[in-house]
Design a protein around this motif. Structure first.
Motif, PDB file in Angstrom:
ATOM      1  N   GLY A 206      88.781  58.069  27.505  1.00  0.00           N
ATOM      2  CA  GLY A 206      90.018  57.060  26.549  1.00  0.00           C
ATOM      3  C   GLY A 206      88.912  56.307  26.268  1.00  0.00           C
ATOM      4  O   GLY A 206      89.287  55.608  25.447  1.00  0.00           O
ATOM      5  N   VAL A 207      88.733  55.539  27.424  1.00  0.00           N
ATOM      6  CA  VAL A 207      87.671  53.852  27.589  1.00  0.00           C
ATOM      7  C   VAL A 207      86.512  54.111  26.299  1.00  0.00           C
ATOM      8  O   VAL A 207      86.463  52.918  25.659  1.00  0.00           O
ATOM      9  CB  VAL A 207      87.129  53.821  29.123  1.00  0.00           C
ATOM     10  N   ARG A 209      86.619  55.705  23.732  1.00  0.00           N
ATOM     11  CA  ARG A 209      87.085  55.967  22.032  1.00  0.00           C
ATOM     12  C   ARG A 209      87.395  54.863  22.214  1.00  0.00           C
ATOM     13  O   ARG A 209      87.769  54.533  21.020  1.00  0.00           O
ATOM     14  CB  ARG A 209      88.208  57.315  22.633  1.00  0.00           C
ATOM     15  N   LEU A 210      88.347  53.863  23.055  1.00  0.00           N
ATOM     16  CA  LEU A 210      89.126  52.490  22.667  1.00  0.00           C
ATOM     17  C   LEU A 210      87.917  51.503  22.559  1.00  0.00           C
ATOM     18  O   LEU A 210      88.690  50.645  21.852  1.00  0.00           O
ATOM     19  CB  LEU A 210      90.138  52.519  23.761  1.00  0.00           C
ATOM     20  N   LEU A 211      87.165  51.940  22.951  1.00  0.00           N
ATOM     21  CA  LEU A 211      85.394  51.115  22.687  1.00  0.00           C
ATOM     22  C   LEU A 211      85.036  51.332  21.374  1.00  0.00           C
ATOM     23  O   LEU A 211      83.823  50.544  21.324  1.00  0.00           O
ATOM     24  CB  LEU A 211      84.534  51.080  23.722  1.00  0.00           C
ATOM     25  N   GLY A 212      85.147  52.426  20.831  1.00  0.00           N
ATOM     26  CA  GLY A 212      84.685  52.765  20.024  1.00  0.00           C
ATOM     27  C   GLY A 212      82.699  53.566  19.707  1.00  0.00           C
ATOM     28  O   GLY A 212      82.216  53.796  19.439  1.00  0.00           O
ATOM     29  N   ARG A 216      86.790  60.205  17.960  1.00  0.00           N
ATOM     30  CA  ARG A 216      88.053  60.634  18.451  1.00  0.00           C
ATOM     31  C   ARG A 216      86.998  62.177  18.928  1.00  0.00           C
ATOM     32  O   ARG A 216      87.975  63.046  19.118  1.00  0.00           O
ATOM     33  CB  ARG A 216      89.488  60.225  17.248  1.00  0.00           C
TER      34      ARG A 216
END
Length: 249
Positions: A206-207, A209-212, A216
């Motif tokens: 999750g981290v 993905r949030l940071l790109g 996804r």
């Protein structure tokens, strides 16, 4: 005396960690562990003794090849440091015992498959087949539980991941790995290891993905999380399970 043994075991872990990096990177690629000798993958310069000191060489060179300036992957010093730290923790927890030896071997397997899975998204059968007979022999002498606990651990660990693999959510390498880990940590430690792996994997994924840093739908290697869960369960499983049962009781 204990502190000298601890230092020796840590240094041994650091040194072996360097070799485990080689195993994790070369075995999946079908390369020899001996030839060619260690060299820069970019410029081909053969590495000298100064370049091969675990962790220290990376720090002294500021993470770059001394010959061409190419960035050295952080995976190398992390694998070395993780092995040294895990060897030390196993010694401090279990001492010079069969359980401590089993823990050190579990740490060794964990580092190798983590390097391999992160680099190639692959857990090599050759690595697992090397460790299987070792753990088959060691675990019956190490355990205080009936052998059925470990058989159940192997069956449930491999079975749960096999179900996930049938639905396309897991690779067969993960299935075989977790069956072996289940044999080592037994029941119900394997269940704790699975929940830790899922929670830690979901959190890290999750981290990222949030940071790109990952897409996804980009697949993420799960072997390192299974190894992490097994290590925590091996080290602290009875305490964690006991605390949980006391809490709900």
């Amino acid at each position: 005396m204990t502190i000298f043994i601890a230092i020796y075991i840590t240094l041994l872990g650091l040194t072996l960690g360097s070799f485990f990096n080689v195993v994790g990177l070369r075995v999946p690629a079908g390369e020899s562990l001996l030839h060619p000798p260690s060299q820069c993958p970019k410029c081909g310069a053969r590495l000298k003794t100064l370049d091969l000191i675990p962790v220290v060489s990376y720090l002294l060179s500021r993470g770059k090849c001394r010959h061409c300036g190419t960035r050295v992957p952080l995976l190398y010093p992390l694998g070395e440091a993780a092995t040294g730290l895990l060897f030390l923790v196993m010694y401090l927890k279990f001492g010079i015992t069969l359980e401590g030896l089993t823990g050190a071997l579990l740490a060794s397997l964990s580092v190798i498959i983590t390097v391999s899975d992160l680099r190639y998204m692959l857990i090599p059968d050759k690595v697992l087949l090397f460790f299987v007979p070792v753990f088959l022999v060691l675990v019956p002498f190490m355990t205080e539980h009936p052998l059925g606990y470990h058989v159940l651990g192997a069956l449930s660990g491999g079975g749960v991941l096999l179900l996930l693999a049938l639905f396309g959510g897991m690779g067969m390498g993960d299935v075989k790995l977790f069956a072996l880990l289940g044999w080592i940590i037994g029941w119900p430690g394997v269940i704790l290891a699975f929940f830790i792996a899922c929670a830690f994997g979901a959190g890290v994924g999750g981290v990222l993905r949030l940071l790109g840093l990952i897409g996804r739908k980009q697949p993420v290697p799960f072997g390192p999380y299974l190894a992490f869960g097994a290590l925590i369960s091996f080290l602290f499983g009875p305490e964690i399970i006991g605390a949980y049962l006391s809490f709900i009781g």
